[in-house]
Structure formats: structure tokens, C-alpha cells
Scaffold this active site. Structure first.
Site, PDB file in Angstrom:
ATOM      1  N   CYS A  47       6.924  77.974  51.776  1.00 45.08           N
ATOM      2  CA  CYS A  47       8.059  78.256  50.882  1.00 45.08           C
ATOM      3  C   CYS A  47       8.695  77.003  50.295  1.00 45.08           C
ATOM      4  O   CYS A  47       9.004  76.953  49.118  1.00 45.08           O
ATOM      5  CB  CYS A  47       9.161  78.984  51.643  1.00 45.08           C
ATOM      6  N   LEU A 106     -16.733  75.400  80.970  1.00 46.46           N
ATOM      7  CA  LEU A 106     -15.679  74.431  81.264  1.00 46.46           C
ATOM      8  C   LEU A 106     -14.611  74.514  80.168  1.00 46.46           C
ATOM      9  O   LEU A 106     -14.918  74.775  79.010  1.00 46.46           O
ATOM     10  CB  LEU A 106     -16.249  73.018  81.286  1.00 46.46           C
ATOM     11  N   HIS A 155      -9.048  73.425  75.503  1.00 48.34           N
ATOM     12  CA  HIS A 155      -9.127  74.838  75.111  1.00 48.34           C
ATOM     13  C   HIS A 155      -8.977  75.046  73.604  1.00 48.34           C
ATOM     14  O   HIS A 155      -8.781  76.152  73.140  1.00 48.34           O
ATOM     15  CB  HIS A 155      -8.044  75.646  75.860  1.00 48.34           C
ATOM     16  N   GLU A 169     -11.395  74.531  71.191  1.00 47.85           N
ATOM     17  CA  GLU A 169     -12.582  75.218  70.684  1.00 47.85           C
ATOM     18  C   GLU A 169     -12.816  76.513  71.436  1.00 47.85           C
ATOM     19  O   GLU A 169     -13.102  77.545  70.845  1.00 47.85           O
ATOM     20  CB  GLU A 169     -13.818  74.320  70.836  1.00 47.85           C
ATOM     21  N   GLY A 173     -13.961  64.467  75.566  1.00 47.71           N
ATOM     22  CA  GLY A 173     -15.167  65.158  76.029  1.00 47.71           C
ATOM     23  C   GLY A 173     -15.364  66.488  75.334  1.00 47.71           C
ATOM     24  O   GLY A 173     -16.487  66.861  74.989  1.00 47.71           O
ATOM     25  N   GLU A 187       3.540  93.594  48.294  1.00 47.94           N
ATOM     26  CA  GLU A 187       4.026  94.734  47.507  1.00 47.94           C
ATOM     27  C   GLU A 187       3.278  96.001  47.858  1.00 47.94           C
ATOM     28  O   GLU A 187       3.883  97.015  48.195  1.00 47.94           O
ATOM     29  CB  GLU A 187       3.856  94.438  46.011  1.00 47.94           C
ATOM     30  N   GLU A 193       9.388  82.479  39.721  1.00 50.62           N
ATOM     31  CA  GLU A 193       8.023  82.275  39.246  1.00 50.62           C
ATOM     32  C   GLU A 193       7.870  81.126  38.247  1.00 50.62           C
ATOM     33  O   GLU A 193       6.855  80.435  38.252  1.00 50.62           O
ATOM     34  CB  GLU A 193       7.521  83.561  38.573  1.00 50.62           C
TER      35      GLU A 193
END
Ligand SMILES: Cc1cc2nc3c(=O)[nH]c(=O)nc-3n(C[C@H](O)[C@H](O)[C@H](O)COP(=O)(O)OP(=O)(O)OC[C@H]3O[C@@H](n4cnc5c(N)ncnc54)[C@H](O)[C@@H]3O)c2cc1C
Ligand code: FES
Ligand code: FES
Length: 1409
Positions: free
Chosen positions: A151, A317, A321, A323, A409, A843, A1348
Site C-alpha cells: 500500500c 534433518l 527449516h 526449505e 549447511g 470485488e 487510481e
């Protein structure tokens, strides 16, 4: 399981101890917090990019207290064990007092819809807590890169947070400010903040305070002298409340004053959530937490980890976290066993050796960055070149939230083809040490470790233990370059790592050893052996460079599995990287041994730096006309919800929790166009927690007549009169697909032709000096409102239904859902409290989905919530229509355009939705601001098998305006005339009629244009740009000014109506309700200001309630920039009725004593207060409630000569700098001038302008939607690839202009919008007197709307970028015009520059249209 104890994990949340629930290994921290009612933390994307879910995690790490911002959406719940989580609720609240970070953001207008706001507060707050001393501006800039806002355009957020930065004192002494701002320094008058605290047309600071303020410190935020010390440690209490508050004065009045003494004390006394005593002595222990789908193991020693690996060699493992979290989300599967390795001390060690540094695999990227800085600061530069290259890369690696969690890693083992770390590690010759479950160790080079697409040599049970990163010696050089591109897009242009060892020989240099790694070209990072071979044992010369380029091209060919334009792009990118490496080594050699390596001249060396200019946080200035001090309207009052937005207390539809609420999820078609043969829900119904399934049969579709359905699990208690037909404008959709699913790229039909025409095009096209043909392609744009679509449907007695929706179209929801359910409209009420951004996307497209949820709610007799995830929202809720425009233009040799004949084709998608309105509004803007005496523009909607496209800010206006601007750009380029001369020559003169027939009023268009040229010092800066370009081959600048003329109001005449309801209560407070939706634009604030002004009462007496269709019926959507006009006028109408009714009591009290006796003497003349008058009116049985209504009757609608209420005008000049070698650019400065008459609230209006500009910049320069189609054949047909912020790039804080200046054209400075005394106010509400001569009638307090119109001004960046491309092309020997389609993505721009490094290219990357 492996002997790990099943112990209860604990954490603290905002200082309170919590035992984490068992069996919840699947949960993220975000899910947990929101379930616990802490809904201030938002879900914006779920993939770690938007930062809406930011929280602070504190823990003891290696004995030291550590504070980190993290993305709660990717943070596993059980990883919170032993940690203190601080959420927005813990930082400050309306009740306890706002934290200075919250206070600043609220008062400096940093929140609009407020959905992103808690995330920004938490990012800043965590940075302050984590930084030893104040953070630098650069640190703040980097940390905000992990948060998105759609915004504001970021400028006010940046301004709000600047005050927390440590800045070198010199940069902020008043002398330096004056030096920067003096006309002599930059050739123009910079806008200034005025003395009384309001920025406006007032005396510049340099003139007023020069003498007294000399050598005083100037506040970095306010730009004014103050007593704060730029170098003092972070004072969360003191600075903002005391001295920084001066900035707040500048933007505030009654409701956003400097905090009072009590408030300041409150702020000062605010206690930071402290680290809990229990956690200070907390010893992490081995954990084994068994859940329904997944078990969480957490060993806390290497020995235990290896034991667990032995027992479960295939377990997954988990380190940071990042990926694993994304995979779990998108694959909708959780591995049955997760082993968390983040508490294994042996994996997090760092050992600095003589020749290398050993870095543990779970060292986070933030720690790695700190390590790099530490080594760079303490060791000779030549030794730490690997670390410098790594550090350069890591700084561009997402935001702090990701770096704080992601591990070294994790990145390596993840083996992404575009991993930055693998590319650099391979080039520098790092080695990876693995440990087997038996404790055996193996060391591998990266090229031996990586095997294929996300495949490594890790054997089952093996773990990456540590990485050895070498120090470099004299004359060893290292770099890694990356095309700014999508993280997850493996087919991106990618990255490359370079290493070269040089040796001096025979008075020159030769290359001893070299290595080049290629990322993103093939399925995994690989070496480029032929290129390395071509360099090694060769002299350091241009001939070697040329040979290496040729060899590298062969390497890329071999590695890349692609052909055509994608292969060309890879070739160009990698060749450019190699060229840049040579330039950069030359610069470094020159620094080491001056005069030793003059391979390149100064102009070419402009390509050496990888980074575009960045001065930390961008700056801005805002100029607007001052309202009279006694008025309420016209002042930059803070958004009324800003404070609750910054504390996370502002409620959104998705935060609503109802007893017994069910959650609905969508089952969607996986094919673009197919027959629906059968639907079998039995497996889904067997799943734990699934209570029912609704589809077309529930609606009474084929084969479902029985009262009880086994297929859907629903008991049909009663007969409902459902209707499966849906579609707001035309019933061409279904709530549930019944027999066919629709949606891909081939055109299967076309709608009727729409047309605007003036003059005699056929005669004139051939009479001009020149005639040309061409086309313009404008890609689609995703709304990317931060709050994904959500509705809650609540069945009530008597068939009543309540809908809480995040929509900008409450009435459409009410009527369409009533129709789907077979209910009369009076049984359905739609409530909208606030919407987290909409931009046209909220809308219509979610109505059928809410209808589906309503069916489920009716069938179950329970509340049902349907919330789209970001990837669903992007895939199914439609976008801005892409356009193809074919044109012929006739023009004379002086640049005057005489004739344009054009056809526009827009992709409407598979159903009509708003497409007719889009093409209609587009054509009405076909001329933008230019007189084309002979013009024919036809437009057609193409029905295709893509998702249905829908309205978006400006409807089709911006797309078609881009066409006319591209035509002018072409005319100017062909004639070799300055762009601005051609634009100016063709611009409308006052009084002329636009193509649609509506007159272009007085002189505001030209005034905006002239003012923009003046404030931007356009002629001088154009000359500077030309000079810069002469001396710089690989960096080019461009500058361009474009105007805008945009119609305000609905083109459908009947929609230009609005209602309001105003109640006055006995205590003299006022409640306003309107049919308008608050979605960040500040409509509610404006309505309250208007009500206060009209009734002559302070603003804090007025409150506005949520929008509801049972309060104000038959509303038009809040769209078309029409809302504040319609609803403020309706409020004025209601208030004037009330004012008239109250008038006798406001006077009568003065003439009577309390006991009703006639008062005598002058003491009796004191007028009654408003509450007194109200009480008196109540006692006299006067109705204190009024309904207001406003209809714009003067508009003609489509086809008439006045389709709009009025035009809003503006212009913008933007300057960009282009990195020719990558196609990336930086917007250096933008000057925007808009005519908003007497703005109702300049702060909110400027917020709209800045936000719209940045969104327009995004549309034309950045944001690209990619579908599977003929050109993108590696994707399944009809599937949208760009379904999240990781792949679809909206502008971030780093993309906004470094200097953004907004001026609102001065109208009648100092004019009071109306008297504050009752009775006279109404007269001020309409434009009149002097201003009515030049203003159209019916403006609210002579104001104009800005929703707009400014959007298209962002395209000035596109055309400035095009100027820079022209400059690059001229140097490459191509002086002619070139077609550059929108968006001007980095790849498209790079290939357009067409130099010797892109010479293979024949075709630019195509746009999905
Ligand atoms: C918003 C965002 C932006 C990103 N930007 C970039 C970017 O600019 N450049 C870039 O290269 N990457 C980027 N990434 C990718 C990110 O860097 C990696 O996902 C991250 O480094 C992975 O680390 P992690 O600790 O979170 O790994 P996890 O998700 O915990 O694990 C990733 C994989 O590695 C395995 N694993 C982890 N540690 C070990 C170990 N010691 N031994 C064996 N296997 C192990 C896991 O089993 C898993 O398969 C971005 C990611 C996000 C979410
Ligand atoms: S919701 Fe977590 S980063 Fe977007
Ligand atoms: S205020 Fe930032 S997304 Fe709306």
C-alpha cells in the site's frame, strides 16, 4: 525412539510460560500463535518472503543472549522449546501504551491497510533489540528487505524508522543539510518542512533558521535541529517520545499530536519484554515428540545425533527449516520423522585456522555474515577475498528473518541449482566435511558433492558437519555474481562464481589458476572447465578474455538443457559476469600495484561494481497546501486505525474466531480445460477432521436428489433452493464446476468490438509526413494485496446469513450469495470491518468461493471460514488484464501526432467477470494526456482458457496509456527529438475535449507538467544524464517525464451513488456508517474528518463503524477512485440535516437558564456546547439520526460526453541508473506533482500517490506472471508458475526511488475548507467562488481523489529505463528505436542492450499475454 526422552517442551510467549502441546510436530509457530488468539501476527505468504508473520525469538546461544527476527510461518513449533517468543502483542498495546517503534509508524503514516504493519514493527523492534548500539541506516534498510508492503510505497515506513538509526554526526548537522538543500548544491529548491510542523508551501529552513541553528545537530528523521544524540545507544523510550516527536507534529493534528506528558511517561515507562529467568538457566535436552503425522527428534550432542542417524538413516534433518518448511507446505506432506540438528554444538562451531576457517553446518547466515565482517576488519584485504565475496552475496540474501534461521549447511545440502553458496564455494575451492552415522569423516570438493537437481553425494545416515573456507593469498581474486531473480526458479539466468590467481610476469600479469562455477544454467551448480582452461597459464589480456568468453559459451551450451531465448539469456548473463570479473580484478590489481593492469579504460570500468548506488534508506519530501489552522478537513491527520494496526489489535476477517467454526478448503481443477467425469470424495471424507464435502450435487446438480448423500457426507435437513449459476456481471460461472472445467492460452472466442473514435482516421493516416506500424505488449499484474481473500459465513435462525468478508464490494457479496443460496437479499448481511488491501482484486472473484462456503455453512448449520493461501489466491483470483495493442501512427516531422489507428486485445480469461468494464475504461483513456485529432481505438476481450482476469487499480487505463506513451516514445526516437518536447507538443490545451468527449479543464494538466519539469530541474538533470552516459559504458542513466489525465468515478452512471448513516448520541458523540470500505486508503478517516468539520466538533468525538449492508444498503464497490467523493458527500448530507435540526438548540441554550427561565445580561450569551445542544434536542424529541445520500447526476456514463465526474491530473519525472551487464536498475529519484485541489487529508492522499507510483513502477518494471504456454513449455500448460512472492516480485523497500518527492499543486493556499461553526459549514463543502471557475462542480471541499490516477506515473520509471537502454544501445552501435514490452524485467532489459556479450540473442524473453 533412540532413547530420547518424551519430555514436554516449554517456551515463553510475551513473558508468559507455555507448555507446548503434544502431538503437534506438524504445526508452525504461526499456526500455534494464531490458534492461541495472538492474531496480530499475520499470514501473508507462508513462504518466508513477506515478513507479515515476523516475531522475535530470544534465546541463550553459546552463553550469550541472542534476539532474532524470524518468519513464524516457517518456524517449527517445537523449535521454540527453550526460547522466548515476542509477538506484536508483547511489544505494546493501546491499553499499555505504544512502543516508540509503533508510535513512530502510526504517526508518520506508515500504515494504510495495516496488514503488513505488525511485521514491520517486529522487524524493526527485533533489529533494535539485536543491535549493540544503534543500527546504521544501511542495517535498517537491509532488515526491512524481508518485509513487503503493497500500500504505502515504503517511504513513510522508512521515514518512521530512520530516527532509530545511528548516523554519522556530520551527515546530520544543519550545515550539511543546508549545503545539500541549497539551490547551488543541487540546482533546485528542495521542499522543506515548515517551522510550525506541517510540511507545506512555507519558508525553507535554510532561510529561516540558518543563523540560529548553525552547528546544531539535526534530527535524522525530521531534518530539523534537535537535541537527540545521533550516537547514543538505542533509547526505545527517550528519543521518539521526547525529541523525535517533533517529526510527529509535522504530520498530525488533534488525533496524532505529540504524545502528551502522560503519554510520554507511559512510553518511557514501557517495559521491554525481558528474557525470562527460567530460560537463563535452561539446558536444552534431547527431545522426542511423537505426533499424528510426524515425530520430532532433537538430539543435543553429536553422539546422540549419530545414534539417531544410525537408527533412522532416511529421516529428514532439519536445520533452519526454510526449505523443509516450504516443501512441506507445497507438497502437502510432512516427512514422518524430522531430526532437528540446531542444538548440536559440534555442528555450530567456528574455528579460525592458519589457511582456512572451519564453519559448522548449522551456523546461520547471519552468523556467517558477522564472521565475514569480523575477519575482513581484522585481516589484510588480500587474505579475506573469499569472505568479502561471501559477505557481498549474503547481504543480498533475502531479509534478516531468513538469514537468522537459514544455515550454511542447509543451503549446501539443499543443492538448489541457484544456490549462491554452492556457486561461491565451488569457485573458491572450499571443502565439505561429512560425518557418517558410524562417526567416519569424508571431505569432498563442492563439485564432487553435488550430483544433480537437488541431489548430493550424502549417503543415508550421513550429515554435513562443517565447511572449510580458505583464506586467499596476494593476487588471488574471488567474486560471485547473480542475476537478481527468483529464488525458486531453477531455470532462472542464475549465478556464477569466479576465482583467479594472477602472477606478475615480464612486466605484466598472467593467470596461474582459475575456476568458474555456473549456477542456474543446468540442473545443479557445475564447473566451467573449458573457460577455466582458456584462462589458465595465459597472459592477463583482452585476448585472454575473448578466448575465455568463447570457451565459456561452450561450457554454458553443454551445461544448459535449454534452447532458444532461454539459452541466449544464460549465455548473455554468464558472459556478462565473466566480463565484470575481469573489470573488477583490474580495479583491484590497480589498487594493489598501481599502473600495472590498464586493460580497460575508465568508461568500461564503470561496469566493475556489482552493486547499483545505494545510500542506505531512501529519503523523501512532501509539499502540500496548508489548510487553515482552525479547520479539521485539509490537515494531515493520522489514519484513524493506525495505532491499532501497529499494535496488531486491528481485526481482519481472517482473525474472527467463532464457536464451532469449520474451515473450508478448495478442491480445484488441475487441468486448464477438461470435462468433469466424476467426483469421488470418499477418501477425503475418511480423513481425520473432515466433516463434509460440497460440490455441484449439493446445489441440486445431476444425480443428487436423495435427502442424504453418501458421496458428500451431508444430511440434507431441508430443501434449499440453491443455484449453481454465478458471475457478478453475467451468470457465466458456476459455484461448483458441474460438467466442464475451463481455463489456457489459446483464444477460443472474441467479444464484440468496443471503440472510441474522433476525426477522420482513414483520410489522415496517410497525409502525415511519416507513418509507422508497431505493437505494444503489456503483461498482467497480480494485485498482491497483503491479506489473502477470506470470508467467514455464519448461518443464523430464520435462514438469515451473516458474512464477514474481506471485500471491497459488500453489496455484490450480499446479492450474489443470496442468489446462489436461493435466499432473498434481506436475509443476508455482509459485514466488512476492514480489508488488508484490495486494489480491485476483492470485488468479484471470491464471490463464488464464498458462496461455496455459504452452501457448506447452511448444510452443516455451522460457521464456515474459507481463507485462501497465497499460492491459491494468486492462481485462482485473477489478475490485471494483459494487453496486446497493434497500432499505426501518422505524425509530422516536428513530432506532432496527427493520427493513431489502434486495436487492443485484452485477455479476459475464461469468463466475463469485469472484462467489459475494463475494456470500456481502457478505451476512455486511450489518449492519456494527448490531443490526437484523428484517432480510432478499438478494443476486444479475448476469451481464453486462463483464470478469469478482473479489475485492478485503473482498470484497463494504465495498459492502454502505456500504448500511447510508447507511440510517443517511438515518434520522438525516430525523429531524434527530446521525448519531453514531443510529449509537450501533443499535450491537451485547456478547454480542449478529450477523445471520450469530456473537456480537459482549465490549466491543471499543463501546470502539473510544468511544475514537474521545474521541481525536478529536468533540463539540468537531462544534461547531467547525458554527460554521465558519455563517460560510462556499462552504467547508463535515463530520465523521463510523463503526464497523466485520469477519469474519476464509475463509467457505469448508476454506480455513482453512495449512502451514509450518522447517529448522534446523547453524550454528544457521533457514529458514522457508510457504504464505503476501508481498505487502507483512509476513507474512514476522511469521513470522520468531514463529519467533525460539518458538525463543528473535535475529531475525537466521531467514530466510524464497520460497513454493513443492513446499515447502508445497495452500495457500489469501493473502487474507481470514487469512494471518498461519494461517501464524504453522503456524510455531509446527513450531517447538514442534523446540523439544521440542532441549530435551534445551539442558540437556544444561550437565551435560557438551566431551569428554563429567560436569562438576562451579557453572561447569558455563552453558546451551549455540542453535548449540551444534543441533550436539549433529545429532550425536545428531535431525531438525532440521519441518512445521507449522494448521487453524481451530471455524469453521462459510457457513450456520453461526460463519462467521468472529473479528471485528476499529474506528472512525474523519474531518473534511473541501469547496470547494463545485468539489466538491473535503481530508481535514483522521482518527482511527482499532482493536482488534488484542496486535499481532504494530504498525508493520506500523498500515501495513495506514493503507493500507487510504486505499484505502477512494479507493473511496468518488475512484476511478471509466468504461465505454462508455448514459450514456457517446461511448465504444465495453463499453470501459473509465479504463485508467491518468492517467484513473483513486487517492489521491496530497496526498489523505491532513493529520493521521492511529492508536490500537491497549490490551489488557494491557506483557504479554510469550511468554517467550523455550525451552519456555515455546508457552504464550504462544495467547490465554489474563485475555485469553481476552474474546478468541476461537486467536489468535496474542492478536493480531488488520488486512488487510481497516480498509478500510471510509475511508468515514468519504465520510460526512463528505456532511455538508459537507448544510451547503451547507441554505444553498441544500434541508434534505432526498439520495442521494449512491459514489464521491463532484468532479462528483457539486458537482452535489449544488445552488446557484444549478448550477441547470440535474436529474441527477447516473451511476455505471457
Ligand atoms: C525467503 C527466502 C529467500 C531465500 N533466498 C535465497 C538466496 O538469495 N540465495 C540462496 O542461495 N538461497 C536462498 N534461499 C534458500 C535458503 O537459503 C536455503 O533454503 C537455506 O539456506 C536453507 O537452510 P535451512 O537451514 O533453513 O535448511 P533446512 O530447510 O533446514 O534444510 C534444507 C535441506 O538440507 C538438509 N540439511 C540441512 N542441514 C543439513 C546437514 N547439516 N547435513 C545434512 N543435511 C542437512 C535438510 O534435510 C533439507 O533437506 C532463500 C530461502 C527463503 C525462504
Ligand atoms: S507469512 Fe511468513 S513470511 Fe509471509
Ligand atoms: S499497509 Fe502495508 S500492505 Fe497495506
Amino acid at each position: 525412539m533412540v532413547g530420547l526422552p518424551d519430555k514436554m517442551p516449554i517456551c515463553y510467549v510475551n513473558g508468559k510460560r507455555r507448555i507446548l502441546p503434544r502431538g503437534q510436530a506438524e504445526l508452525t509457530l504461526l499456526e500455534y500463535l494464531r490458534d492461541e488468539g495472538l492474531t496480530g501476527t499475520k499470514l501473508g505468504c507462508g513462504e518466508g518472503v513477506c515478513g507479515a508473520c515476523t516475531v522475535m525469538v530470544s534465546d541463550l546461544h553459546q552463553g550469550e543472549l541472542r534476539h532474532r527476527s524470524v518468519n513464524a510461518c516457517l518456524f517449527p513449533l517445537y523449535a521454540a522449546d527453550g526460547k522466548h517468543i515476542v509477538t506484536i502483542e508483547g511489544v505494546g498495546s493501546l491499553k499499555a501504551g505504544l512502543h516508540p517503534v509503533q508510535q513512530r509508524l502510526a504517526t508518520l503514516h506508515g500504515s494504510q491497510c495495516g496488514f503488513c504493519t505488525p511485521g514491520f514493527v517486529m522487524a524493526m523492534y527485533a533489529l533494535l533489540r539485536a543491535t549493540n548500539g544503534r543500527p546504521s541506516e544501511q542495517q535498517i534498510a537491509v532488515s526491512l528487505a524481508g518485509n513487503l508492503c503493497r500500500c504505502t510505497g515504503y517511504r513513510p515506513i522508512v521515514d518512521a524508522f530512520k530516527v532509530f538509526a545511528h548516523v554519522p554526526a556530520k551527515a546530520y548537522t544543519d550545515d550539511s543539510i543546508q549545503a545539500q538543500e541549497s539551490p547551488a548544491a543541487n540546482g533546485h529548491n528542495t521542499p522543506h518542512l515548515s517551522e510550525d510542523g506541517f510540511p507545506g508551501f512555507k519558508r525553507p529552513l535554510a532561510q529561516t533558521e540558518q543563523s540560529q541553528a548553525s552547528s546544531k545537530k539535526v534530527c535524522p528523521s525530521t531534518g530539523r535541529p534537535c537535541d537527540c544524540s545521533g550516537s547514543e545507544p538505542p533509547a526505545f523510550n527517550g528519543h521518539t517520545a521526547a525529541t523525535g516527536a517533533s517529526a510527529e507534529v509535522q504530520h498530525s493534528n488533534t488525533s496524532s499530536k505529540v504524545p502528551s506528558a502522560a503519554e510520554q511517561a507511559n512510553l518511557r515507562g514501557f517495559s521491554e519484554p525481558i528474557f525470562p529467568a527460567e530460560l537463563r538457566s535452561y539446558q536444552a535436552q534431547d527431545l522426542c515428540l511423537v505426533g499424528l503425522e510426524c515425530t520430532w527428534l532433537r538430539p543435543v550432542s553429536l553422539a546422540k545425533l549419530l545414534e539417531a542417524r544410525q537408527q533412522h538413516p532416511d529421516a529428514r534433518l532439519v536445520a533452519g527449516h526454510n526449505e523443509v518448511g516450504i516443501e512441506r507446505k507445497y507438497n502437502q506432506t510432512t516427512p514422518p520423522l524430522l531430526i532437528s540438528i540446531s542444538e548440536v554444538p559440534e555442528l555450530s562451531q567456528i574455528q579460525v585456522g592458519k589457511t582456512a576457517v572451519l564453519v559448522g553446518a548449522t551456523v546461520t547466515l547471519t552468523q556467517l555474515l558477522d564472521l565475514c565482517s569480523h575477519l575482513i576488519a581484522r585481516r589484510p584485504a588480500h587474505e579475506t577475498r573469499c569472505f568479502s565475496a561471501l559477505s557481498n552475496q549474503l547481504q543480498h540474501f533475502s531479509g534478516n528473518q531468513v538469514r537468522n534461521m537459514a544455515t550454511l549447511g542447509g543451503n549446501i545440502v539443499n543443492a538448489s541449482p541457484i544456490s549462491d553458496i554452492n556457486a561461491i564455494m565451488m569457485a573458491i575451492g572450499a571443502s565439505y566435511e561429512l560425518v557418517g552415522s558410524d562417526g567416519s569423516r569424508t571431505a569432498l570438493l563442492p563439485q564432487d558433492f553435488l550430483m544433480g537437481f537437488r541431489k548430493t553425494k550424502l549417503q543415508p545416515g550421513e550429515t554435513l558437519l562443517q565447511v572449510s573456507i580458505p583464506f586467499t593469498s596476494q593476487h588471488e581474486f574471488v567474486a560471485e555474481y547473480k542475476q537478481s531473480h527468483k529464488r525458486e526458479d531453477c531455470l532462472a539466468v542464475g549465478n556464477a562464481g569466479f576465482y583467479a590467481q594472477l602472477q606478475s610476469s615480464d612486466g605484466g600479469w598472467s593467470i596461474e589458476r582459475a575456476r568458474i562455477s555456473l549456477g542456474g544454467v543446468g540442473p545443479f551448480t557445475q564447473l566451467a572447465p573449458q573457460a577455466a582452461q582458456a584462462m589458465q597459464q595465459q597472459p592477463w589480456s583482452r585476448a585472454t578474455l575473448d578466448r575465455t568468453l568463447a570457451a565459456l559459451s561452450k561450457d554454458v551450451n553443454q551445461v544448459s538443457g535449454t534452447q532458444g531465448w532461454r539459452l541466449n539469456m544464460h549465455q548473455a548473463a554468464i558472459a556478462s559476469f565473466l566480463f565484470r570479473f575481469f573489470l573488477s580484478v583490474s580495479v583491484q590489481l590497480e589498487a594493489e600495484v598501481p599502473g600495472s593492469a590498464p586493460l580497460f579504460g575508465p568508461s568500461e570500468l564503470s561496469g566493475a561494481p556489482a552493486d547499483l548506488p545505494s545510500d542506505g534508506l531512501s529519503k523523501g519530501a512532501q509539499l502540500f497546501p496548508l489548510a487553515s489552522p482552525e479547520a479539521i478537513v485539509g490537515h494531515p491527520t493520522m489514519h484513524m486505525a493506525a495505532r491499532s494496526q501497529t499494535t496488531g489489535e486491528a481485526q481482519f476477517a481472517g482473525d474472527i474466531k467463532l464457536v464451532g467454526m469449520h474451515h473450508a478448503a478448495l478442491v480445484t481443477s488441475t487441468r486448464p480445460h477438461a470435462r468433469l467425469v466424476s467426483v469421488d470424495a470418499s477418501a477425503a471424507l475418511q480423513m481425520e477432521g473432515v466433516s463434509s464435502f460440497c460440490d455441484a450435487r449439493t446445489m441440486g446438480g445431476p444425480g443428487e436428489n436423495a435427502a442424504t448423500s453418501t458421496a458428500t457426507g451431508l444430511q440434507h435437513q431441508q430443501q434449499h433452493n440453491y443455484s449453481n449459476a454465478a458471475g457478478h456481471m453475467k451468470q457465466d460461472e458456476e459455484v461448483f464446476a458441474s460438467s466442464e472445467v475451463h481455463t489456457v492460452g489459446q483464444v477460443i472466442g472474441m467479444g464484440p468490438e468496443n471503440k472510441v473514435q474522433v476525426g477522420d482516421i482513414d483520410a489522415w493516416l496517410h497525409k502525415c509526413d511519416h507513418m509507422l506500424e508497431g505493437s505494444v505488449v503489456v503483461g498482467a499484474q497480480e494485485h498482491f494485496y497483503m491479506e489473502p481473500q477470506v470470508s467467514v459465513v455464519q448461518p443464523q435462525e430464520n435462514d438469515e446469513l451473516i458474512i464477514h468478508a474481506s471485500t471491497q464490494s459488500a453489496t455484490a457479496y450480499q446479492h450474489d450469495i443470496a442468489r446462489s443460496l436461493g435466499l432473498p437479499s434481506h436475509k443476508v448481511v455482509c459485514h466488512v470491518k476492514r480489508v488488508g488491501g484490495a486494489f480491485g482484486g476483492k470485488e468479484t472473484r471470491f464471490i463464488p468461493i464464498t458462496a461455496a462456503a455459504a452452501v457448506a455453512a447452511r448444510e452443516l448449520g455451522r460457521p464456515v471460514r474459507i481463507a485462501l493461501e497465497r499460492h491459491e489466491d494468486m492462481a485462482i483470483s485473477g489478475h490485471r488484464h494483459p494487453f496486446l495493442i497493434k497500432y499505426k501512427v501518422g505524425y509530422n516531422k516536428d513530432g506532432e501526432v496527427k493520427a493513431v489507428d489502434a486495436e487492443a486485445f485484452c485477455n479476459g480469461g475464461w469468463c466475463l467477470d469485469m472484462s467489459q468494464a475494463v475494456i470500456g475504461k481502457a478505451l476512455l483513456h486511450a489518449d492519456n494526456a494527448y490531443r490526437v485529432p484523428h484517432l480510432r481505438f478499438t478494443g476486444r476481450i479475448c476469451r481464453t482458457h486462463t483464470v478469469s482476469n478482473t479489475s485492478m487499480r485503473g482498470l484497463g487505463g494504465p495498459q492502454i496509456m502505456l500504448a500511447i506513451e510508447s507511440i510517443l516514445d517511438r515518434v520522438a526516437t525516430e525523429l531524434q527529438l527530446p521525448q519531453e518536447r514531443v510529449r509537450s507538443l501533443n499535450m491537451y490545451q485547456p478547454g480542449e475535449k478529450a477523445v471520450c468527449g469530456q473537456a480537459v479543464e482549465a490549466g491543471q494538466l499543463r501546470a502539473c507538467w510544468d511544475k514537474t519539469l521545474e521541481t525536478s530541474s529536468f533540463p539540468e538533470r537531462s544534461a547531467q544524464v547525458a554527460l554521465f552516459n558519455q563517460g560510462s559504458r556499462w552504467r547508463k542513466r535515463g530520465i523521463c517525464t510523463i503526464p497523466v489525465k485520469f477519469g474519476v468515478g464509475f463509467a457505469g452512471k448508476f454506480m455513482n451513488q453512495g449512502g451514509a448513516l450518522v447517529h448522534i448520541y446523547m453524550d454528544g458523540t457521533v457514529l458514522v456508517t457508510t457504504g464505503g470500505i476501508e481498505m487502507g486508503q483512509g476513507l474512514h478517516t476522511k469521513c470522520c474528518m468531514v463529519a467533525a468539520q460539518e458538525l463543528g466538533i473535535p475529531l475525537d468525538r466521531v467514530h466510524i463503524a464497520e460497513t454493513a449492508t443492513d446499515k447502508v444498503p445497495n452500495t457500489s464497490p469501493s473502487a474507481a477512485s470514487a469512494s471518498s467523493d461519494l461517501y464524504c458527500m453522503a456524510v455531509i448530507d446527513a450531517c447538514s440535516q442534523l446540523r439544521d435540526r440542532l441549530a435551534p438548540f445551539r442558540q437556544a441554550k444561550a437565551a435560557h437558564t438551566a431551569d428554563g427561565q429567560q436569562e438576562s445580561g451579557s453572561g447569558a450569551q455563552k453558546p451551549p456546547s455540542f453535548p449540551e445542544a444534543v441533550r436539549a434536542a433529545y429532550m425536545a424529541m428531535v431525531d438525532l439520526s440521519a441518512r445521507g445520500f449522494h448521487a453524481v447526476t451530471q455524469v453521462t456514463g459510457l457513450g456520453g460526453d461526460m463519462p467521468f465526474k472529473y479528471w485528476t491530473y499529474g506528472a512525474a519525472a523519474t531518473e534511473v541508473e541501469l547496470d547494463v551487464l545485468t539489466g538491473a536498475h535503481k530508481v535514483l529519484r522521482a518527482d511527482i506533482v499532482m493536482d488534488l485541489g484542496q486535499p481532504l487529508n494530504p498525508a493520506l492522499d500523498i500515501g495513495q500517490i506514493e503507493g500507487a507510483y510504486v505499484q505502477g513502477l512494479g507493473m511496468t518494471c518488475k512484476e511478471e506472471l509466468v504461465w505454462g504456454d508455448v514459450e514456457h513449455d517446461w511448465l504444465p500448460r495453463g499453470h501459473l508458475q509465479t504463485r508467491g512472492p518468492g517467484s513473483y516480485m513486487i517492489p521491496t523497500v530497496e526498489d523505491i526511488p532513493a529520493d521521492l518527492r511529492v508536490t500537491l499543486l497549490e490551489d488557494e493556499p491557506g483557504r479554510a475548507p469550511s468554517s467550523t461553526s455550525p451552519g456555515a459549514a455546508g457552504a464550504g463543502s462544495m467547490s465554489e467562488g474563485k475555485s469553481s471557475e476552474k474546478r468541476p462542480p461537486g467536489l468535496v471541499y474542492s478536493s480531488k481523489n488520488a486512488g487510481e490516477p497516480p498509478f500510471f506515473l510509475g511508468a515514468s520509471a519504465f520510460f526512463a529505463l528505456k532511455q538508459a537502454v537507448y544510451a547503451a544501445r547507441r554505444d553498441a552501435g544500434h541508434p534505432a528505436w526498439i520495442q521494449l514490452d512491459s514489464p521491463a524485467s532484468t532479462e528483457r532489459v539486458r537482452m535489449s542492450c544488445a552488446d557484444h556479450l549478448t550477441s547470440n540473442s535474436t529474441k527477447l524473453p516473451p511476455i505471457c499475454c
